[in-house]
Design an enzyme around this catalytic site. Structure first.
Site, PDB file in Angstrom:
ATOM      1  CB  CYS A 198      15.782  65.258  57.283  1.00 43.20           C
ATOM      2  SG  CYS A 198      15.307  66.843  56.601  1.00 43.20           S
ATOM      3  NE  ARG A 202      16.998  59.438  55.771  1.00 43.63           N
ATOM      4  CZ  ARG A 202      15.911  58.712  55.979  1.00 43.63           C
ATOM      5  NH1 ARG A 202      16.012  57.412  56.094  1.00 43.63           N
ATOM      6  NH2 ARG A 202      14.725  59.262  56.082  1.00 43.63           N
ATOM      7  CD1 TRP A 228      14.908  66.914  50.792  1.00 43.78           C
ATOM      8  CD2 TRP A 228      16.890  66.655  49.819  1.00 43.78           C
ATOM      9  NE1 TRP A 228      14.714  66.915  49.440  1.00 43.78           N
ATOM     10  CE2 TRP A 228      15.898  66.754  48.814  1.00 43.78           C
ATOM     11  CE3 TRP A 228      18.222  66.489  49.439  1.00 43.78           C
ATOM     12  CZ2 TRP A 228      16.202  66.692  47.468  1.00 43.78           C
ATOM     13  CZ3 TRP A 228      18.511  66.430  48.094  1.00 43.78           C
ATOM     14  CH2 TRP A 228      17.513  66.526  47.128  1.00 43.78           C
ATOM     15  CG  ASN A 288      12.412  63.562  58.335  1.00 43.60           C
ATOM     16  OD1 ASN A 288      12.122  64.231  57.356  1.00 43.60           O
ATOM     17  ND2 ASN A 288      12.397  62.237  58.324  1.00 43.60           N
ATOM     18  N   GLY A 289      10.482  66.279  58.265  1.00 43.47           N
ATOM     19  CA  GLY A 289       9.072  66.386  57.898  1.00 43.47           C
ATOM     20  C   GLY A 289       8.670  67.832  57.707  1.00 43.47           C
ATOM     21  CD  GLU A 318       8.335  58.086  33.368  1.00 46.55           C
ATOM     22  OE1 GLU A 318       8.681  58.858  32.456  1.00 46.55           O
ATOM     23  OE2 GLU A 318       9.056  57.849  34.356  1.00 46.55           O
ATOM     24  CE  LYS A 377      12.035  55.687  34.550  1.00 51.00           C
ATOM     25  NZ  LYS A 377      11.482  56.981  34.654  1.00 51.00           N
ATOM     26  CD  GLU A 392      15.442  56.374  32.167  1.00 52.18           C
ATOM     27  OE1 GLU A 392      16.100  57.339  32.553  1.00 52.18           O
ATOM     28  OE2 GLU A 392      14.327  56.099  32.638  1.00 52.18           O
ATOM     29  CG  HIS A 412      -2.860  56.849  11.694  1.00 53.09           C
ATOM     30  ND1 HIS A 412      -3.704  57.061  10.632  1.00 53.09           N
ATOM     31  CD2 HIS A 412      -3.621  56.960  12.804  1.00 53.09           C
ATOM     32  CE1 HIS A 412      -4.922  57.323  11.087  1.00 53.09           C
ATOM     33  NE2 HIS A 412      -4.894  57.259  12.409  1.00 53.09           N
ATOM     34  CE  LYS A 463      17.885  61.255  40.216  1.00 47.43           C
ATOM     35  NZ  LYS A 463      16.776  60.485  39.643  1.00 47.43           N
TER      36      LYS A 463
HETATM   37  C1  F6R Z   1      14.224  59.376  33.411  1.00 49.11           C
HETATM   38  C2  F6R Z   1      14.971  60.482  33.986  1.00 49.11           C
HETATM   39  C3  F6R Z   1      15.282  61.636  33.115  1.00 49.11           C
HETATM   40  C4  F6R Z   1      14.957  62.942  33.837  1.00 49.11           C
HETATM   41  C5  F6R Z   1      15.388  64.137  32.970  1.00 49.11           C
HETATM   42  C6  F6R Z   1      15.049  65.462  33.618  1.00 49.11           C
HETATM   43  O1  F6R Z   1      14.080  58.314  34.305  1.00 49.11           O
HETATM   44  O2  F6R Z   1      15.337  60.453  35.125  1.00 49.11           O
HETATM   45  O3  F6R Z   1      14.586  61.558  31.913  1.00 49.11           O
HETATM   46  O4  F6R Z   1      13.589  62.976  34.089  1.00 49.11           O
HETATM   47  O5  F6R Z   1      16.773  64.091  32.739  1.00 49.11           O
HETATM   48  O6  F6R Z   1      15.721  65.610  34.828  1.00 49.11           O
HETATM   49  P1  F6R Z   1      15.289  66.732  35.849  1.00 49.11           P
HETATM   50  O7  F6R Z   1      13.898  66.388  36.312  1.00 49.11           O
HETATM   51  O8  F6R Z   1      16.293  66.662  36.956  1.00 49.11           O
HETATM   52  O9  F6R Z   1      15.295  68.029  35.120  1.00 49.11           O
END
Ligand code: F6R
Length: 620
Positions: free
Chosen positions: A2, A27, A77, A103-104, A488, A492, A495, A511, A615
């Site tokens: 928010c 935000r 939000w 907010n919160g 992970e 990162k 990406e 292996h 996203k």
């Molecule tokens: C990696 C990333 C993606 C998401 C994946 C799932 O940094 O952002 O691998 O984790 O596309 O997305 P959600 O969580 O929105 O289902």
């Protein structure tokens, strides 16, 4: 997350509040609203959706009905309650004299709401926030705080639990706003003959560069002429005045170069807010959960479905749930799940993890699981999105909007939420004693402070990235719950830096993948706590030696006090001591920094928007 704005001054407040809300848009939000105090009245306009919807609403009711020089505004939000017009802020009191924005999370809103309803107050929204408006009106209308805005506000604030920023406006005091913050942000902007409030300085940077930072648990009263800061007991308190030296774009990123960097630094709050409200002092509560304790008891297997980083958070959950609950946990990338005809029934819990709540692969997996009679529990960061809507129950992560495309704070919040589910299952099935669950919960509650500590490695990682320069490939090794961290970290790096990176279970190295090791190849190794399962630690120390012997340069992430790894580390990154099962919540953070810094070394400036990525992936 928010956004909150407030204005008291000498100009029409409506325009300033709407402009300030526009500055809060970054935000992330799903609805917005303003309230303006005129002589003895408060007028309000609010709407679900984008700011343009609010502007339409203002046109409908007529801007002339929203005249006055004091206003509060909000971009919401959604957390408690769907993104609807009714749930949008501001909220007004039953007598129409008080408006609030919040907010919160007000954690004790349920008993407060019950009490108000018993008093005959009709609540109009599903939010936790609305109670604050009615409580203020009650305090102002009766008892020892009658007619005293400040005393009434303090009385209400002292009865609230949780983390919150609240702004109060009262029709009888149209030249004043009283605001408070507890663990959520609020900044005062100081103009000439006008004062501002904002969740961050972006709200008012267009109007003034003078600002005041408030301490934790502060209350502030603003009028056009100045501000007065106090503690929650009303005693005087100080703020810290400062001059904003950011431009608007930097202000929106909280002074960081990118949203991703800002979001990495928001991780302590993301985890803290996700945990909030799930422990009642005795038990873990899955309060947004509509799966009964009887269901929880009956599950004899768990399937986790998710994609990308969410999948990695689920892999960490597999280790935790199997350990705590003693039932098998299978994990599947969501895009494969329904095509291999998994064996599901009504005693299967499917945990569907998604930041956006819109990922098509995960959504289809949820639909498939439901057709097979399984119960689906979503872990999601986006209120009202499709995956929680189609699931039987949901635990929301409270990471706030994640703008950087590569997931950071949402990932950590997912791990925390998954662990809440694991503890809820262990509690219902009685596989852990209450004191064991309490001990694990207490460890979880320490995590936000420990993440704060890990954020201090920022500079060290910058130096490592600089020394590495433009690497071509990198490997990541982990064992046990360190394996998902390795995956992970590698994701990162792929990406952000567009370089080849792979995560392996360290034991699997011999292996095959060990053939990849050559002189100077950087390899990140996540080391479990030496205080945990001892063979795990000594085995990974052997793995580090094996790769060092073949010329690799090791970047070792190990907890403080682990001296065994020192001889084998080209770079040693320390994280605070924590049970190994909690390590994903700490050891991932340096890897996020590392990926961002190597990306910059490789010339990829815009880490918020890596090429080819979206996203929300809404196609299969
Ligand atoms: C990696 C990333 C993606 C998401 C994946 C799932 O940094 O952002 O691998 O984790 O596309 O997305 P959600 O969580 O929105 O289902």
């Amino acid at each position: 997350m928010c956004g909150i704005v407030g204005y008291v001054g000498n100009q029409q407040a409506l325009n300033i509040a709407v402009e300030a809300l526009r500055r809060m848009e970054y935000r992330g939000y799903d609805s917005s609203g303003v309230a303006v105090a005129g002589a003895g009245t408060i007028a309000m306009a609010k709407r679900a959706g984008k700011l343009a919807n609010l502007e339409d609403k203002i046109t409908e009711v007529g801007a002339d009905t929203l005249q006055g020089t004091t206003a509060i505004g909000h971009t919401r939000w959604a957390t408690h309650g769907r993104p609807t017009d009714e749930n949008a802020h501001p909220h007004m009191s039953f007598d129409g004299k008080v408006a609030i924005v919040h907010n919160g999370i007000i954690e004790n809103f349920a008993p407060l709401r019950d009490k108000l309803e018993r008093d005959g107050v009709e609540l109009k929204s599903e939010t936790d926030s609305e109670v604050a408006a009615h409580l203020l009106a009650q305090a102002y209308n009766e008892g020892d705080t009658q007619g005293d805005f400040r005393a009434s506000a303090l009385k209400v604030l002292n009865g609230l639990e949780g983390a919150f920023t609240l702004l109060f406006m009262h029709a009888d005091h149209p030249d004043q706003i009283i605001a408070a913050r507890r663990s959520t942000p609020l900044i005062v902007g100081v103009g000439e003959g006008e004062m501002f409030l904002g969740s961050d300085v972006a709200a008012f940077i267009e109007f003034t560069k003078q600002a005041v930072e408030l301490g934790q648990d502060s209350v502030v009263s603003i009028t056009a002429d100045g501000y007065e800061i106090m503690n929650f007991d009303g005693s005087p308190a100080e703020g810290t005045e400062f001059t904003i030296d950011w431009d608007l774009e930097a202000a929106e990123k909280g002074g960081f170069d990118s949203f991703m960097m800002k979001e990495i630094h928001e991780q302590p709050a993301a985890v803290r807010d996700t945990l909030a409200g799930h422990w009642d002092g005795e038990r873990v509560t899955l309060d947004e959960n509509t799966i009964s304790d009887t269901d929880l008891k009956s599950f004899n297997q768990v399937f986790v479905v998710a994609c990308g980083s969410a999948y990695h958070s689920g892999l960490a959950a597999k280790y935790a749930i199997e350990h705590w609950v003693r039932i098998p946990v299978q994990i599947e990338v969501a895009s494969e799940f329904r095509y291999r005809d998994p064996v599901l029934d009504e005693r299967t819990l499917v945990l569907a993890i998604s930041q956006s709540g819109e990922t098509a692969d995960t959504l289809e997996a949820v639909r498939h699981a439901k057709t097979q009679g399984a119960k689906v529990l979503a872990v999601c960061n986006t209120n009202g999105s499709q995956i929680p809507r189609e699931s039987d129950a949901v635990i929301y992560t409270h990471a706030g909007p994640e703008i950087g495309v590569a997931s950071t704070k949402a990932f950590l919040a997912q791990v925390a939420a998954n662990y809440i589910v694991g503890l809820g299952l262990a509690q219902a099935k009685g596989t852990k004693y209450p004191d064991e669950i309490r001990a694990i919960w207490e460890e979880l509650e320490w995590i936000p402070a420990k993440i704060e500590q890990v954020l201090q490695v920022r500079e060290q990682i910058g130096q490592i990235a600089q020394t590495l320069g433009q690497v071509k490939t990198m490997l990541f090794l982990g064992r046990g719950v360190g394996f998902p961290i390795a995956l992970e970290g590698a994701l990162k790096l792929k990406e952000l830096a567009y370089i080849h990176a792979e995560g392996f279970a360290a034991g699997e190295l011999k292996h095959g993948p060990i053939a990849l090791i050559e002189d100077d190849l950087p390899v990140v190794v996540i080391v479990p706590s030496p205080r945990g399962v001892s063979q795990l630690h000594s085995k990974i120390v052997s793995n580090i030696q094996e790769i060092r012997a073949r010329g690799a340069k090791t970047i070792v992430i190990a907890e403080e006090g682990d001296t065994a790894v020192e001889p084998y580390s080209n770079w040693l990154i320390r994280i605070p001591q924590t049970p190994t099962i909690m390590q994903p919540l700490l050891a991932t953070v340096p890897l996020q920094f590392l990926a961002a810094d190597i990306a910059l070394e490789c010339g990829n400036e815009d880490i918020d928007k890596p090429r080819n990525l979206a996203k929300s992936v809404t196609v299969e």
